[in-house]
Motif scaffolding. Structure first.
Motif, PDB file in Angstrom:
ATOM      1  N   GLU A 159      -4.429   3.524   0.018  1.00 14.59           N
ATOM      2  CA  GLU A 159      -2.986   3.776   0.077  1.00 14.59           C
ATOM      3  C   GLU A 159      -2.641   5.077  -0.635  1.00 14.59           C
ATOM      4  N   PHE A 160      -3.332   5.360  -1.720  1.00 16.32           N
ATOM      5  CA  PHE A 160      -3.128   6.620  -2.443  1.00 16.32           C
ATOM      6  C   PHE A 160      -3.465   7.791  -1.524  1.00 16.32           C
ATOM      7  N   LEU A 161      -4.595   7.700  -0.841  1.00 14.80           N
ATOM      8  CA  LEU A 161      -5.003   8.767   0.064  1.00 14.80           C
ATOM      9  C   LEU A 161      -4.060   8.873   1.255  1.00 14.80           C
ATOM     10  N   ARG A 162      -3.632   7.737   1.778  1.00 16.40           N
ATOM     11  CA  ARG A 162      -2.733   7.738   2.931  1.00 16.40           C
ATOM     12  C   ARG A 162      -1.415   8.451   2.614  1.00 16.40           C
ATOM     13  N   ALA A 163      -0.943   8.294   1.377  1.00 17.12           N
ATOM     14  CA  ALA A 163       0.324   8.920   1.001  1.00 17.12           C
ATOM     15  C   ALA A 163       0.234  10.437   1.050  1.00 17.12           C
ATOM     16  N   ASP A 164      -0.947  10.993   0.746  1.00 14.33           N
ATOM     17  CA  ASP A 164      -1.108  12.447   0.720  1.00 14.33           C
ATOM     18  C   ASP A 164      -1.705  13.004   2.004  1.00 14.33           C
ATOM     19  N   ASP A 165      -2.510  12.211   2.680  1.00 13.75           N
ATOM     20  CA  ASP A 165      -3.237  12.731   3.840  1.00 13.75           C
ATOM     21  C   ASP A 165      -3.483  11.609   4.849  1.00 13.75           C
TER      22      ASP A 165
END
Length: 377
Positions: free
Chosen positions: A52-58
């Motif tokens: 989810e952290f990665l999805r928010a940025d990329d």
């Protein structure tokens, strides 16, 4: 800005991709000493929180790797022929080589051509670059060249481990603990493809010595581990990929940059495999570094900002990883507990999960655990 990236693992590839995508006019060179298809290990895992952290940025990268990932929502512990599932602990996994392939495609699509089979032997070879991103792993050339300036510290966990794969399919991330006449073993195993799983074998040094592994070949060690975990493997073999016995290295750098050089991922810090965060940390380092470089025009200020913003977060994760590793260093003692007490000890080992959080996260397990505790009272 002319940027040199050393290391073609997930961290190096992701920085080259992300920076070039966001700054098309930038000159980015990526150097990797090995061939494009070479890698160590088998599968890597991401927690739901990490994705989810990665999805928010990329979100594009998550969408690219998502269809290739295996996912589950619980952990299975196996002890003395009994098993217990801890619900609500979501993870996804992907083959390390598969992940590298996706990132390599994205790097090329962004306009960077990685230079594989290219060994950088001295930082002096990189004169003329404005920024050098050291994503060159545990044996980082950049870090080793300036250990005093980075404030490097290194130590090793006492346990021994060997990282295998197997065509045996496991439905969840699982831990199997086995007692033998010469000591106890633990296997961390999970599928990363429909027909392939990671199978990491761990034991304490005393057990390792009793089995004479120091004098065994890779093949001889593999056969012994296959015998110890025969029931778990169900007749399937273990597969080796540089599967030598190792001690986990703890790496920390008090200073994250020096001159125009900056460290990310395993070159900067290590987190024990029992919390499955190595690749996650490298990618999150890169995201933080990119944001800092974009926030400050001056490189020195940007690198200081990267360290100031990212270091407290990493310290918390490394502290949790050390607590987790300490639990594994004593796992033969923990194996003397009853199944439910053992499982509770396992899931709370990092010190980050208390009873309230566990009730919310794993209601089925916690209800069973507290009911059993009430029976014993």
């Amino acid at each position: 800005m002319r940027v040199a990236v050393i290391g073609g693992g997930p961290g190096g590839l992701y920085f080259a991709y992300l920076w070039k995508k966001r700054h098309p006019d930038a000159h980015v060179d990526l150097f990797e000493q090995n061939a494009a298809g070479a890698t160590w290990g088998f599968g890597v895992v991401f927690s739901e929180q990490a994705l989810e952290f990665l999805r928010a940025d990329d979100p594009d990268t998550v969408n690219a790797i998502g269809p290739r990932m295996q996912s589950w929502n619980n952990i299975t512990l196996n002890l003395r022929g009994e098993r217990v599932e801890i619900d609500g602990v979501g993870f996804s996994s992907i083959g390390r080589l598969d992940l590298l392939g996706v990132l390599q495609q994205r790097v090329r699509a962004a306009g960077v051509t990685p230079r594989y089979d290219t060994l950088i032997q001295s930082v002096d070879e990189l004169k003329g670059y404005d920024l050098i991103v050291a994503a060159d792993g545990l044996n980082s050339l950049v870090r080793r060249s300036f250990e005093g300036d980075f404030g490097v510290s290194m130590s090793y966990s006492p346990n021994k481990f060997a990282w295998y794969g197997t065509p045996k399919r496991f439905e969840t991330l699982s831990q199997t603990f086995v007692e033998t006449d010469r000591g106890a073993f633990n296997a961390h195993h999970y599928r990363y493809a429909p027909d392939m799983s990671t199978f990491l074998v761990e034991c304490d040094r005393t057990t390792w010595q009793r089995y004479g592994f120091a004098d065994k070949t890779i093949e001889e060690s593999k056969v012994i581990c296959e015998t110890i975990f025969a029931d778990t493997l169900g007749g399937q073999p273990l597969l080796s990929n540089k599967s030598v016995w190792r001690n986990f290295p703890w790496i920390w750098n008090e200073h994250w940059s020096f001159r125009n050089m900056v460290l990310v991922g395993d070159a900067l810090h290590s987190a024990h495999f029992s919390i499955g965060s190595g690749t996650r940390l490298a990618i999150e380092d890169v995201i933080a570094l990119v944001k800092a470089l974009e926030a400050e025009r001056d490189l020195t200020l940007a690198l200081a900002r990267y360290e100031a913003m990212r270091k407290p977060v990493v310290k918390k994760l490394v502290t949790a990883a050390r607590a987790s590793a300490a639990w594994y260093e004593q796992f033969p003692e923990h194996m003397k507990l009853g199944l439910m007490d053992f499982a509770y000890s396992y899931i709370t080992r990092s010190g980050r999960i208390d009873n309230a959080r566990l009730r919310a996260m794993s209601p089925l397990f916690m209800a069973r655990y507290e009911a059993r505790a009430g029976e014993k009272a």
